[in-house]
Design a protein around this motif. Structure first.
Motif, short mmCIF file in Angstrom:
data_model
loop_
_atom_site.label_atom_id
_atom_site.label_comp_id
_atom_site.label_asym_id
_atom_site.label_seq_id
_atom_site.Cartn_x
_atom_site.Cartn_y
_atom_site.Cartn_z
N ASN A 52 53.00 22.03 78.04
CA ASN A 52 52.09 23.18 78.02
C ASN A 52 51.46 23.24 76.64
N ARG A 53 50.64 24.25 76.40
CA ARG A 53 49.92 24.28 75.12
C ARG A 53 50.89 24.40 73.94
N GLU A 54 51.98 25.13 74.14
CA GLU A 54 52.93 25.33 73.04
C GLU A 54 53.66 24.03 72.68
N THR A 55 54.09 23.26 73.68
CA THR A 55 54.79 22.02 73.37
C THR A 55 53.83 21.01 72.76
N THR A 56 52.62 20.95 73.27
CA THR A 56 51.62 20.05 72.68
C THR A 56 51.36 20.43 71.23
N ASP A 57 51.24 21.72 70.97
CA ASP A 57 50.99 22.21 69.61
C ASP A 57 52.09 21.78 68.65
N ARG A 58 53.34 21.91 69.08
CA ARG A 58 54.47 21.55 68.21
C ARG A 58 54.52 20.04 67.96
N ILE A 59 54.20 19.26 68.99
CA ILE A 59 54.23 17.80 68.82
C ILE A 59 53.12 17.36 67.87
N ILE A 60 51.96 17.97 67.94
CA ILE A 60 50.88 17.63 67.01
C ILE A 60 51.30 17.96 65.58
#
Length: 261
Positions: A52-60
């Motif tokens: 989701n947007r939150e997991t993508t954000d943390r990985i970036i």
């Protein structure tokens, strides 16, 4: 300027040989590990994995910490999907099922400010949380963001010259898995995939655009490099985990079995 100072887009457009992998596990550590062992980029697989947007954000953010580029395979070419990834600070997007010039143009419209219609939001990570001026943010993003179309449908192969003619599209990824599924059931399906791959490589060469591909083996990687691919997505974090876990289980169980005997 040294290679380490170049952006992913600059390296991609220069046809530098780049290596990455798909991330399908929604956690930060796989990205950190890939960065630590020398991969150039990862691809967050929002299309086929539970992000989701939150997991993508943390990985970036994890990618920034380890100096590895973050590309996001978005679920679709919808403007909001592309905008979400780019506002989080992704170095680019990989857009599935681009089949014609119209869908390629839509990617550029969603991903560029000056030549497109990207939604403006300077208070994101991409805008350094508001520290950049409007002009600086727009200029930086337009020069930094990499837009890659996935060519994975027979229709896309037929329209490849028109797709590659779209200004602002940086390159293509040849999706041989989906092409194989599309040709499944037809006589000579593997040959159809091979010819489609050759056709995309030839068109990209004429257009001066780089090609990315997922090699199936070292021998296949050699063949695709000779054909013109310069960016290679090697397997995925899930596949690496499964392969090494299987190898370790086999080796250790065999060793223990020998000891018990």
């Amino acid at each position: 300027m040294t290679t380490t100072q170049l952006t992913f887009r600059e390296r991609f457009l220069a046809r530098e040989v780049l290596f990455g992998t798909f991330l399908k596990i929604p956690a930060t550590m796989p990205a950190e590990i890939m960065g630590s062992v020398g991969y150039d980029f990862i691809v967050v697989d929002e299309e086929h994995a539970p992000f989701n947007r939150e997991t993508t954000d943390r990985i970036i953010l994890a990618c920034r910490a380890t100096g590895i580029a973050a590309i996001v395979r978005v679920q679709s070419g919808a403007p909001e999907a592309i905008l979400s990834a780019l506002d989080c600070g992704a170095d680019g997007v990989l857009v599935p099922h681009v089949t014609d010039a119209e869908s390629a143009s839509a990617i550029v419209a969603a991903g560029r400010y000056r030549t497109g219609k990207r939604g403006f939001a300077p208070t994101t990570r991409a805008g350094d949380f508001g520290r950049k001026s409007q002009a600086d943010h727009m200029e930086t993003e337009d020069s930094r963001v990499t837009l890659i179309a996935m060519i994975e449908d027979p229709e896309a192969v037929e329209n490849i010259d028109e797709i590659l003619a779209i200004e602002g599209l940086d390159g293509v990824f040849i999706g041989r898995g989906d092409l194989g599924a599309a040709y499944a059931g037809q006589e000579g399906a593997p040959e159809h995939v091979r010819r489609a791959t050759e056709r995309v490589h030839a068109a990209a060469w004429r257009a001066g655009r780089p090609v990315a591909i997922l090699p199936g083996s070292p021998e296949d990687a050699t063949a695709q490099a000779r054909a013109g691919s310069t960016t290679f997505i090697i397997s995925s974090d899930q596949s690496f985990l499964r392969a090494d876990a299987d190898r370790a289980h086999t080796e250790i169980s065999k060793a223990v079995g020998v000891a018990i005997e």
